[in-house]
Write an enzyme that holds these catalytic residues in place. Structure first.
Site, PDB file in Angstrom:
ATOM      1  N   SER A   1       0.015  -0.541   1.441  1.00 20.56           N
ATOM      2  CA  SER A   1       1.041  -0.450   2.473  1.00 20.56           C
ATOM      3  C   SER A   1       0.424  -0.064   3.825  1.00 20.56           C
ATOM      4  CB  SER A   1       2.120   0.550   2.032  1.00 20.56           C
ATOM      5  OG  SER A   1       3.250   0.498   2.861  1.00 20.56           O
TER       6      SER A   1
ATOM      7  N   ASP B   1       8.621  -8.270  -0.894  1.00 19.86           N
ATOM      8  CA  ASP B   1       8.436  -7.339  -2.014  1.00 19.86           C
ATOM      9  C   ASP B   1       9.446  -6.194  -2.003  1.00 19.86           C
ATOM     10  OD1 ASP B   1       7.614  -5.614  -0.008  1.00 19.86           O
ATOM     11  OD2 ASP B   1       5.561  -5.408  -0.710  1.00 19.86           O
TER      12      ASP B   1
ATOM     13  N   HIS C   1       7.397  -3.266  -3.840  1.00 20.33           N
ATOM     14  CA  HIS C   1       6.382  -2.776  -2.911  1.00 20.33           C
ATOM     15  C   HIS C   1       5.591  -1.581  -3.455  1.00 20.33           C
ATOM     16  CE1 HIS C   1       4.469  -2.080   0.943  1.00 20.33           C
ATOM     17  NE2 HIS C   1       4.878  -0.830   0.936  1.00 20.33           N
TER      18      HIS C   1
END
Length: 647
Positions: free
Chosen positions: A255, A550, A606
């Site tokens: 991320s 996602d 995610h």
């Protein structure tokens, strides 16, 4: 497109919205706070219902001190929060399954860089206001929920950064937790890096050859070095691994961690940064594994900073939102978030040239000719990041129409906003301190000439933007972009005046923005996402339009720089002049069934993807020295999107 076989290979699925029913109501940008609110909002006990008008009053009816601690301890012990997720743990442990057959072993040193909100934050202040929290986690365990419940103002005071400097406020000192436990589990039973660490350990890794480079994600990326010398320490760790093992390091970044590491690659070689000189990255980094990295930002960062709202907050429904607004309202959320320079790092990059104009965006479907007398289906552009005027598909058969979006009472329609326009909307609504922090730390533009790229080499604001800053000269380094697809992911928003939702004006909690109408006039209005706007055809639910991704990062952000028709390959002369090899590998979501909270071993969510069986297998092959087995695989339409971007 090459699609090698892996265990339980998911079949391509043309429906990108199959994840609509997989909302994780207790995990969003405000983490544990929402876990508490969701728990209370779902309660039907009389005391909750009687005190819904004042949630704090309800919380104060709970037993204090040791009894309250026991209350939260019991919450964390519920099966609902356990890591087993009603499935066998070995479904998340490919290391045990393939260790011998794939020759999986601890080969390269590994450094893990977590994403935003993943790292626990501890108090190290000794002032009168802080000493009762000394070495307690104010973010990242159940103590956080206790503090929010019983001392919300104290928690907010500690979690805010100084709005002028973006650093510690006076007499408050919070720091990122250190070690592997800093980001293995966010709360009891809620793993983040936990499954990655367990699998690495199973093939021979331990703290001597793997390191979790935690950081205070509230800080702007430059301030991570200013206050904590984060990049200096990261450089020293990687150099120590090279000295002790003789091998380069594999970087696993998730991320926001991918944006942090991209900045580091520029900083470490620059004479005013890490003084490593050209070639440092090539000599020290074997692989940059970009896990679900929002390299071009995420739309939800804009709306969270603009009005304190995202799809996560809207998913509570009317009752849950009412509870949230009473306890932690929009203005309180934006006041907190706008002190966090780290949140600004996730704003979208590239402007309208990447994300689209009012009439055209890369993800827009081309009009489809219909047979017979029917005309074409026309859908509004994704380029309108913020829309004020409800839009429905035109020229559809009556039987195909769904309930039209909520009609507003505005006499003069407000003008819809592209990304560039919304950025100006944010700047005009925020303080001068926020504006200075934002544009003193970051640049969100697009460089399309070698002259611009060369100039940006000496502008640290561009070092976190891959559209303004090139990859280092590292021809032997490899990049793997591994990310999930197939889940509905927020892309654009429908806003309205709070007055239109029949809400009572509340200057303490409402967020005011200077908005412009189609005739050029402007007006200061309190805005909020309109939960009444829903349209199945357009993929709009509770005022939010979704696209493929996602569940957090749209494919356009996670894939554009990586895909063959994207930035690092097609436009390599600008963004990747040394020809670093880039491999894109997507993971299609395979639902695990209604009993799963975390999405199961083949999820593409995610965060939950860090427990994805196939992704973990690929990571283990990369760190073992078998990265050539992890080849390109694309399920989404990212190639079409990239081809429609005109630089």
């Amino acid at each position: 497109m090459d699609q090698p076989t892996t265990s339980q290979e998911p079949e391509p699925n043309k429906q990108c919205h199959q994840g609509k029913d997989q909302k994780r109501f207790y995990y969003f940008l405000l983490g544990g706070l929402v876990a508490l609110l969701a728990l209370l909002a779902g309660s039907q006990t009389a005391v909750v219902q009687e005190n819904v008008g004042d949630l704090q009053a309800y919380l104060e009816t709970l037993p204090a001190s040791e009894a309250l601690d026991d209350f939260f301890a019991q919450i964390s012990s519920y099966r609902f929060f356990q890591s087993s997720d009603m499935m066998a743990d070995d479904q998340f442990m490919p290391a045990l399954e393939y260790k011998d057959s794939m020759d999986l072993k601890a080969h390269y040193p590994v450094v893990m860089i977590p994403g935003i909100i993943s790292t626990a934050i501890e108090s190290w202040g000794t002032s009168e206001k802080s000493k009762k929290y000394f070495r307690s986690r104010l973010w990242g365990d159940w103590n956080q929920l206790r503090m929010v419940a019983m001392d919300k103002n104290g928690w907010l005071e500690h979690m805010k950064l100084d709005p002028k400097t973006g650093l510690d406020p006076e007499n408050i000192k919070l720091r990122a937790a250190q070690g592997l436990t800093a980001a293995d589990y966010l709360f009891t039973g809620y793993w983040v890096w936990g499954k990655v660490i367990e699998n690495l350990a199973a093939i021979g890794y331990d703290p001597s050859n793997m390191h979790l480079a935690s950081y205070d994600w509230r800080l702007s990326i430059p301030n991570m070095e200013t206050r904590d010398q984060y990049f200096t320490k990261l450089k020293a760790t990687i150099e120590a691994y090279k000295t002790s093992s003789g091998r380069k390091t594999v970087i696993l970044s998730h991320s926001m961690g991918s944006t942090v590491f991209f900045y580091f690659m520029k900083w470490v070689e620059h004479p005013e940064g890490g003084h490593g000189g050209e070639g440092w990255v090539d000599n020290h980094i074997e692989e940059f594994v970009n896990l679900s990295g929002p390299l071009l930002g995420v739309p939800k960062a804009m709306t969270f900073l603009l009005s304190g709202e995202t799809r996560d907050t809207m998913a509570f429904g009317s009752f849950g939102v009412a509870v949230l607004e009473k306890f932690f309202c929009r203005k309180e959320r934006t006041d907190l978030l706008r002190t966090w320079g780290g949140a600004c790092a996730l704003l979208q990059k590239g402007g309208d040239a990447i994300w689209g104009t009012e009439n055209d965006a890369p993800e827009d479907e081309q009009p489809e000719a219909q047979e017979g007398n029917a005309t074409t289906v026309v859908k509004p552009s994704y380029g309108n990041l913020v829309s004020f005027v409800p839009v429905t598909p035109t020229s559809l058969e009556n039987d195909d129409l769904v309930e039209p979006p909520h009609e507003r009472s505005d006499s003069s329609p407000l003008r819809n906003q592209t990304l560039d326009m919304t950025m100006q909307l944010l700047r005009s609504s925020a303080s001068q301190d926020f504006d200075r922090l934002l544009h003193g730390s970051y640049s969100f533009g697009l460089a399309t000439t070698k002259e611009q790229i060369e100039k940006n080499e000496n502008d640290p604001r561009t070092w976190s933007n891959p559209l303004e800053s090139r990859l280092p000269h590292a021809p032997s380094m490899k990049i793997h972009c591994l990310y999930g697809v197939g889940l509905a992911t927020e892309r654009s928003y429908f806003y309205t005046s709070v007055a239109n939702m029949n809400s009572t004006r509340n200057d303490t909690c409402d967020v005011y923005v200077e908005t412009f109408n189609n005739t050029g006039g402007s007006k200061l209005m309190s805005l909020a996402i309109d939960p009444n706007v829903s349209d199945n055809i357009l993929g709009i639910e509770t005022g939010i339009r979704t696209t493929d991704g996602d569940n957090t990062v749209p494919v356009l952000s996670s894939g554009y720089m990586c895909t063959p028709s994207g930035g690092w390959t097609k436009h390599s002369e600008l963004y990747n002049p040394s020809g670093v090899n880039v491999v894109t590998r997507e993971y299609k979501n395979v639902p695990a069934g209604s009993v799963s909270i975390r999405g199961g071993p083949l999820t593409s969510d995610h965060v939950d993807i860090l427990g994805n069986h196939d992704l973990l297998t690929d990571l283990l092959q990369i760190v073992s020295g078998h990265s050539s087995n992890v080849t390109q695989r694309i399920y989404s339409d990212i190639e079409r999107y990239a081809q429609r971007v005109k630089l």
